[in-house]
Write an enzyme that holds these catalytic residues in place. Sequence first.
Site, short mmCIF file in Angstrom:
data_model
loop_
_atom_site.label_atom_id
_atom_site.label_comp_id
_atom_site.label_asym_id
_atom_site.label_seq_id
_atom_site.Cartn_x
_atom_site.Cartn_y
_atom_site.Cartn_z
N GLU A 134 0.83 -1.20 0.00
CA GLU A 134 0.00 0.00 0.00
C GLU A 134 0.86 1.25 0.00
OE1 GLU A 134 -2.69 -0.03 3.28
OE2 GLU A 134 -3.96 -1.60 2.44
N CYS A 158 6.65 -7.08 6.83
CA CYS A 158 7.63 -6.37 7.64
C CYS A 158 8.56 -7.34 8.33
CB CYS A 158 6.95 -5.49 8.68
SG CYS A 158 8.09 -4.40 9.57
N CYS A 168 6.24 -5.32 15.71
CA CYS A 168 5.54 -4.35 16.56
C CYS A 168 4.09 -4.82 16.77
CB CYS A 168 5.57 -2.97 15.92
SG CYS A 168 7.25 -2.35 15.62
N CYS A 211 -1.29 3.86 6.86
CA CYS A 211 -0.07 3.43 6.17
C CYS A 211 0.98 3.08 7.22
CB CYS A 211 0.41 4.55 5.27
SG CYS A 211 1.61 4.07 4.04
N CYS A 243 3.14 8.57 1.43
CA CYS A 243 3.58 7.58 2.41
C CYS A 243 3.79 6.28 1.65
CB CYS A 243 2.52 7.42 3.50
SG CYS A 243 2.92 6.13 4.71
N CYS A 293 0.92 -2.86 15.17
CA CYS A 293 0.91 -2.52 13.75
C CYS A 293 0.31 -3.65 12.92
CB CYS A 293 2.34 -2.24 13.28
SG CYS A 293 2.45 -1.80 11.52
#
Length: 347
Positions: free
Chosen positions: A94, A114, A118, A339, A107, A121
């Site tokens: 995205e 990832c 975290c 984002c 952004c 998130c």
Amino acid sequence: MEIDKKDIRALSKEALREFFVANGDKAFRGNQVYEWLWSKGAHSFEDMTNVSKETRNKLEANFVINHINVDTIQRSEDGTVKNAVRLHDGLVVESVLIPTNTRTTACVSSQVGCSLDCNFCATARLKRMRNLEPGEIYDQVLAIDKESRLYYNHPLSNIVFMGMGEPLMNYNNVLKAIEMIISPEGLGMSPKRIMVSTSGVPKMIKKLADDDVKFKLAVSLHSAIDEIRSRIMPFSANFPLADLRESLEYWYRKTKSKISYEYVVWKGINDNKESVDALVKFCKYVPCKVNLIEYNPIDDGEFQQASEESINAYIKALEASGIVVKVRRSRGKDIDAACGQLANKEA
């Protein structure tokens, strides 16, 4: 047997010139093609209208352009635009266009999924599939620049690397993309209008400083207490705040560039006086500013937005210590345009 074609954007301008010379053509053809690839953002060799059909066929036989396709575009009531970006291998990331009265900010994502974990998130719930290539990062920016011109009648103003992924875990490709974004042969943007946000990888922050980068640096801090931070961001147990502090002091000594701290205040996690005092103390180590982020919940679980009273306690304490602090409200809520959970910021 069909050859495995290389993405032509992996070649430097000099390598392109050498390719044409080796194939009995003039070196300047490399310059022409390079301009089409970067400045003009060509999606196919057929787009290169001032290049002969014979030359285009030669390129088609040897290379591909692994461009992105914006699959879907969603526009929020507040003007935010979210792109679902499909990559050449079918994976999706995205990117988000965030407008204000005076500018537009892109952004962008740097990884599919990832590398980090975290807990707050949404992207962290997706395993890291792969790093984005420089051209794929660049294409996101180019697409948002076109949307900015279409919807807001002016070019893209700023870029933040706060989408999917940890930029410093895709270091070389991110820096190569930025190199093209700021190049006169690319988009020609000022590096001062670009901000790279990291969750805090000390050795890579030091490498940024050693490489003398000119863009801005943001750190997703969220707590200046190791125990709380490792609860929020489990990977940070390997990167204690003392190490992060040292790397940021090193960054500032080398670059003289202030740090931006991204900081979400959550109910029952870091909305207490101890956390406030710890952040104020941490902010005194390196010249900085603090962005307090309105949280966009990803479920009804542990992480919930703190009260206005708690936010105000942070603001009062930071301002009393002479630290610049801003509250960033979430954008694009009606289209879920979070984002990297931090889509409400500008460089």
